[in-house]
Design a protein around this motif. Sequence first.
Motif, short mmCIF file in Angstrom:
data_model
loop_
_atom_site.label_atom_id
_atom_site.label_comp_id
_atom_site.label_asym_id
_atom_site.label_seq_id
_atom_site.Cartn_x
_atom_site.Cartn_y
_atom_site.Cartn_z
N ALA B 31 51.31 41.71 44.85
CA ALA B 31 50.52 40.62 44.65
C ALA B 31 49.86 40.73 43.12
N PHE B 32 49.84 41.91 42.67
CA PHE B 32 49.60 41.86 41.38
C PHE B 32 50.53 41.14 40.33
N LEU B 34 52.97 38.96 41.33
CA LEU B 34 52.74 37.63 41.62
C LEU B 34 51.58 36.90 40.47
N SER B 35 50.39 37.58 40.82
CA SER B 35 49.58 36.84 39.99
C SER B 35 49.62 36.67 38.58
N VAL B 38 51.97 34.18 37.52
CA VAL B 38 51.22 32.78 37.51
C VAL B 38 50.43 32.64 36.31
N VAL B 39 49.73 33.59 36.04
CA VAL B 39 48.78 33.50 34.71
C VAL B 39 49.86 33.18 33.63
N GLY B 69 52.37 28.51 38.13
CA GLY B 69 51.40 28.32 37.11
C GLY B 69 51.35 27.64 36.28
#
Lengths: 335, 118
Positions: B31-32, B34-35, B38-39, B69
């Motif tokens: 999850a980290f 992926l985020s 996106v950022v 993103g």
Amino acid sequence: MKEALQVRVGQVSYQFHTPIIINEYHTIAGPLEKNGALTAYIDTFIDDLYDGEKTYENCYKKLICDGISPLLKKHPDVQLLFTGDLLNQSTPTHLALTNRALTPITFDHACANFGLSLLYGALSIESQQQAAVFAGTMSHFAAVEKQFRFPNEYGQQKPPSSQTTVTGGGFCLLSSNGTGPHITGGTLGAVIDEGFSDPYNMGEAMAPACFHTLLAHFKDFNTTPKDYDYIITGDLGSVGQNILYDLLREENYRVNRNQLIDAGCEIYNKNQPIFSGGSGAGCLSLFLLSKGLKVYFKKPTRALVVATGALHSPLSLLQTPHIPTIAHLIVLESK
Amino acid sequence: MVISVFVAFVVGGLICTIGQLIIDVFKQTPAFMLSLFVVIGSVLDGIGLYEPFIDFAGAGATVPITSFGNGLVHGALKEAEQSGLIGVVIGMFQLTSAGITSAIVFGVIGALLFKPRS
């Protein structure tokens, strides 16, 4: 007047003077274990992880129910079950024992529950509070994955150091008469934190706790590994077992590699997808009450049985990135 | 054609390798990772680098999650040019709506066909 025999030995150990015998036992396991290395020694199997139940948690409950029922039927007058499972508030155990005349004493020491259960079962017989008690543990792969890691459906990748929770476990009857191996002593562990924080490498985190308890035992009883045929550990896996071996060698304890047996390494075949070995509350009880008693303790044997447990929760790991661990030991002898 | 397929394969593969290293070496959760991607994608588009990157790598740049993103920021900036500040909120999901809608639709189909909870 006869002087009372000393039960407490050294700092944290106990020596039992009444015979405490693992009389009868019953083991049950899941589908992966059915294809494993202990198939011939385990009493019953379930064919899938639901076993006719709607959820994994209900199946966990059913496993406990089916595990204890054969013993309970034969010994309806036994009052206590020393146990503990891996879900919140030991709900599977408590649900499984609803409306039964059996009081569960549930511990919260994760995979170390079996060691603590045997030790406290033995203590309650030694102190003549009980004539006979049940002790045992159970775990369920999918329910425990969901509690501690991610649901299976999420498809989380696992590194080779991770372990696989055993589906299954066993329960036994402890009493002061009958035939079977004797619990002659034990050592209680303390909470150890060596700063490890990887939940995918529990062997690394638990090996130091196992080592500390073994050291305390050798000191209290004034023994060395040479005095025992085997040191049977709960669920260190291949990673943790190697660390324990190195730690013992560093402390100048001459252990033979064949002397160390890890339940997590014994349950499955080499080609099964279990990473570094089995784990879980039921890992040690499944091995000890199947192949352990049926093979190793069939001949005269004196062994240390060490149950190791990791005491973190998913939430605690996010807030405090440490895995505290603990290990409890019993001395098991057969003549 | 062959060259652009090759470039897309290598670039997309490299992005995935970085993602795998973030999980394995830096011990982060998926999850980290992926985020973070996106950022990174949105920041790259904000400074105008993601469009040239797509021109260079094609599907290698649009298939990985970084492109999500990029889509968020790109849609927001485009709409902001036309409608002002309110465009930022209107445009945010314009380019990404196809992805989000199909995630919902296929999620529903998956839940109907298989056991959605264990």
